[in-house]
Design a protein around this motif. Structure first.
Motif, PDB file in Angstrom:
ATOM      1  N   UNK A  23       9.044  12.951  -9.808  1.00 13.94           N
ATOM      2  CA  UNK A  23       8.235  11.945  -9.119  1.00 13.94           C
ATOM      3  C   UNK A  23       7.687  12.427  -7.784  1.00 13.94           C
ATOM      4  N   UNK A  24       8.055  13.623  -7.381  1.00 16.68           N
ATOM      5  CA  UNK A  24       7.605  14.129  -6.080  1.00 16.68           C
ATOM      6  C   UNK A  24       6.125  14.483  -6.139  1.00 16.68           C
ATOM      7  N   UNK A  25       5.393  14.068  -5.119  1.00 13.32           N
ATOM      8  CA  UNK A  25       3.945  14.285  -5.079  1.00 13.32           C
ATOM      9  C   UNK A  25       3.616  15.726  -4.703  1.00 13.32           C
ATOM     10  N   UNK A  26       2.598  16.279  -5.357  1.00 17.23           N
ATOM     11  CA  UNK A  26       2.108  17.617  -5.025  1.00 17.23           C
ATOM     12  C   UNK A  26       0.627  17.515  -4.664  1.00 17.23           C
ATOM     13  N   UNK A  27       0.101  18.550  -4.056  1.00 16.44           N
ATOM     14  CA  UNK A  27      -1.286  18.543  -3.570  1.00 16.44           C
ATOM     15  C   UNK A  27      -2.078  19.602  -4.314  1.00 16.44           C
ATOM     16  N   UNK A  38      -3.231  10.415 -10.343  1.00 21.62           N
ATOM     17  CA  UNK A  38      -3.681  10.573  -8.962  1.00 21.62           C
ATOM     18  C   UNK A  38      -2.872   9.673  -8.031  1.00 21.62           C
ATOM     19  N   UNK A  39      -2.251  10.289  -7.023  1.00 20.40           N
ATOM     20  CA  UNK A  39      -1.498   9.537  -6.023  1.00 20.40           C
ATOM     21  C   UNK A  39      -2.360   9.186  -4.818  1.00 20.40           C
ATOM     22  N   UNK A  40      -3.483   9.860  -4.667  1.00 19.49           N
ATOM     23  CA  UNK A  40      -4.372   9.607  -3.543  1.00 19.49           C
ATOM     24  C   UNK A  40      -5.404  10.711  -3.415  1.00 19.49           C
ATOM     25  N   UNK A  41      -6.362  10.492  -2.546  1.00 17.38           N
ATOM     26  CA  UNK A  41      -7.433  11.457  -2.316  1.00 17.38           C
ATOM     27  C   UNK A  41      -7.574  11.754  -0.834  1.00 17.38           C
ATOM     28  N   UNK A  88       1.402  20.943 -14.594  1.00 19.20           N
ATOM     29  CA  UNK A  88       1.476  20.191 -13.334  1.00 19.20           C
ATOM     30  C   UNK A  88       1.470  18.709 -13.710  1.00 19.20           C
ATOM     31  N   UNK A  89       2.652  18.141 -13.812  1.00 16.96           N
ATOM     32  CA  UNK A  89       2.785  16.763 -14.279  1.00 16.96           C
ATOM     33  C   UNK A  89       3.133  15.787 -13.164  1.00 16.96           C
ATOM     34  N   UNK A  90       3.315  16.282 -11.965  1.00 14.07           N
ATOM     35  CA  UNK A  90       3.686  15.438 -10.832  1.00 14.07           C
ATOM     36  C   UNK A  90       2.502  14.588 -10.364  1.00 14.07           C
ATOM     37  N   UNK A  91       2.764  13.503  -9.644  1.00 12.61           N
ATOM     38  CA  UNK A  91       1.666  12.762  -9.014  1.00 12.61           C
ATOM     39  C   UNK A  91       0.868  13.692  -8.110  1.00 12.61           C
ATOM     40  N   UNK A  92      -0.458  13.561  -8.129  1.00 14.29           N
ATOM     41  CA  UNK A  92      -1.350  14.493  -7.447  1.00 14.29           C
ATOM     42  C   UNK A  92      -2.095  13.841  -6.299  1.00 14.29           C
ATOM     43  N   UNK A  93      -2.058  14.479  -5.150  1.00 14.80           N
ATOM     44  CA  UNK A  93      -3.035  14.195  -4.106  1.00 14.80           C
ATOM     45  C   UNK A  93      -4.131  15.237  -4.267  1.00 14.80           C
ATOM     46  N   UNK A  94      -5.323  14.799  -4.589  1.00 13.16           N
ATOM     47  CA  UNK A  94      -6.455  15.694  -4.759  1.00 13.16           C
ATOM     48  C   UNK A  94      -7.226  15.777  -3.449  1.00 13.16           C
ATOM     49  N   UNK A  95      -7.424  16.988  -2.968  1.00 16.27           N
ATOM     50  CA  UNK A  95      -8.138  17.227  -1.713  1.00 16.27           C
ATOM     51  C   UNK A  95      -9.416  17.980  -2.051  1.00 16.27           C
ATOM     52  N   UNK A  96     -10.568  17.370  -1.772  1.00  8.09           N
ATOM     53  CA  UNK A  96     -11.821  17.980  -2.167  1.00  8.09           C
ATOM     54  C   UNK A  96     -12.815  18.084  -1.030  1.00  8.09           C
TER      55      UNK A  96
END
Length: 315
Positions: free
Chosen positions: A33-37, A127-130, A99-107
């Motif tokens: 459940x840990x978020x990755x970027x 997606x956990x956030x942007x 990569x199955x963890x919640x994702x913060x996508x930085x674009x």
């Protein structure tokens, strides 16, 4: 031509048609459940332009950068680099790299379009956030022409990175900067950059608008969105001043560009505010000491954005 040797944190991920270079930063997540970027670069850019941000992230965070098809350590794709195809390949990269963890996508930049195409393709479940870094809104070409021919006529013969102040104000190490510049001097880079920037960039906005995602806001519900605006007039004024020093442009053309510069920041600010509609929980800041490449000149602002998204996860 042989690809450069992968760095120790890099690996090639087979997405069935070809292989993409993925770079891992930080420790293995301690739980599923840990978020990755995950960082997504703009048009004609590879993973190197995120190095200053990655270097300032908390050492406890896991993050990923990658080279899109045709850039640096990645193989070329059999598909044209449309925004839709790039989004598809990104989804395959995430799947094949497990990569199955919640994702913060930085674009950054064009990644504003690419990430919307990713959402159109895959939805927002993972997606956990942007964090959007001076990103392109789908309506941007209706408001401002970043490839304005008179602006670039004034800037003819100008060293762009020098005029933008990027050469002196970036926060990369000397080795990272040299690698960044060397990568852009290769024939491989010029080929894929032309395909993206000249052939696919402009049509991608209309393709995205036809999906009418703007009518489905907030696309991310209450998942946090951090929006960063650069000060585009800094870049354009640098181009103008360098062009004038070369004697470029008629007085009429010079006045046209001065007027263009005078209005650009207000137009860009309105576009950045449009991104706030993506979520009921959003934040907008402006990187006042940066032009378009905020991640290279004020990486700490992007790092703060990532932390804000982490701190504002839905309960």
């Amino acid at each position: 031509m042989a690809l450069p040797a992968l760095p120790p944190n890099g690996r090639l991920i087979d997405i069935s048609t070809h292989k993409l270079a993925l770079y891992t930063h930080g420790p293995e997540p301690s739980s599923p459940d840990e978020t990755v970027i995950l960082f997504v670069s703009g048009v004609a850019s590879d993973a190197l332009n995120w190095q200053a941000v990655v270097g300032q992230l908390s050492p406890s965070l896991r993050s990923y950068t990658y080279d899109r098809s045709g850039y640096r350590n990645s193989e070329s794709s059999p598909l044209a680099p449309t925004a839709e195809h790039i989004a598809l390949e990104l989804s395959l990269l995430i799947e094949e790299a497990s990569i199955s963890h919640p994702l913060i996508l930085v674009g950054h930049s064009w990644a504003g379009v690419l990430l919307h195409e990713f959402i159109a393709l895959k939805g927002t479940a993972q997606i956990a956030g942007l964090v959007l870094v001076d990103a392109n809104h789908e309506t941007a070409p209706l408001v401002v022409d970043v490839n304005d021919p008179i602006l670039w006529s004034i800037a003819a013969g100008v060293d762009v990175y020098s005029a933008w102040g990027l050469e002196t104000n970036h926060k990369l190490t000397p080795e990272e900067w040299n690698e960044f510049i060397a990568g852009e001097s290769t024939e491989k880079y010029r080929l894929i950059a032309h395909k993206e920037d000249v052939e696919q960039y402009a049509p991608s906005f209309e393709t995205l608008r036809k999906k009418e995602l703007g009518k489905k806001q907030p696309l991310l519900g209450d998942k946090p969105v951090f929006v960063i605006g650069g000060i585009r007039s800094r870049d354009w004024n640098g181009l103008y001043q360098a062009g004038i020093a070369k004697g470029n442009g008629t007085e009429e053309e010079r006045k046209y560009v001065r007027d263009l510069i005078a209005g650009i920041d207000e137009k860009m600010a309105k576009l950045m505010k449009e991104f706030s509609k993506l979520s009921t929980k959003s934040e907008l800041v402006f990187a006042t000491e940066s032009g378009h490449f905020v991640q290279m000149t004020q990486p700490e602002v992007v790092v703060d954005g990532v932390q804000w998204v982490l701190d504002n996860q839905p309960a």
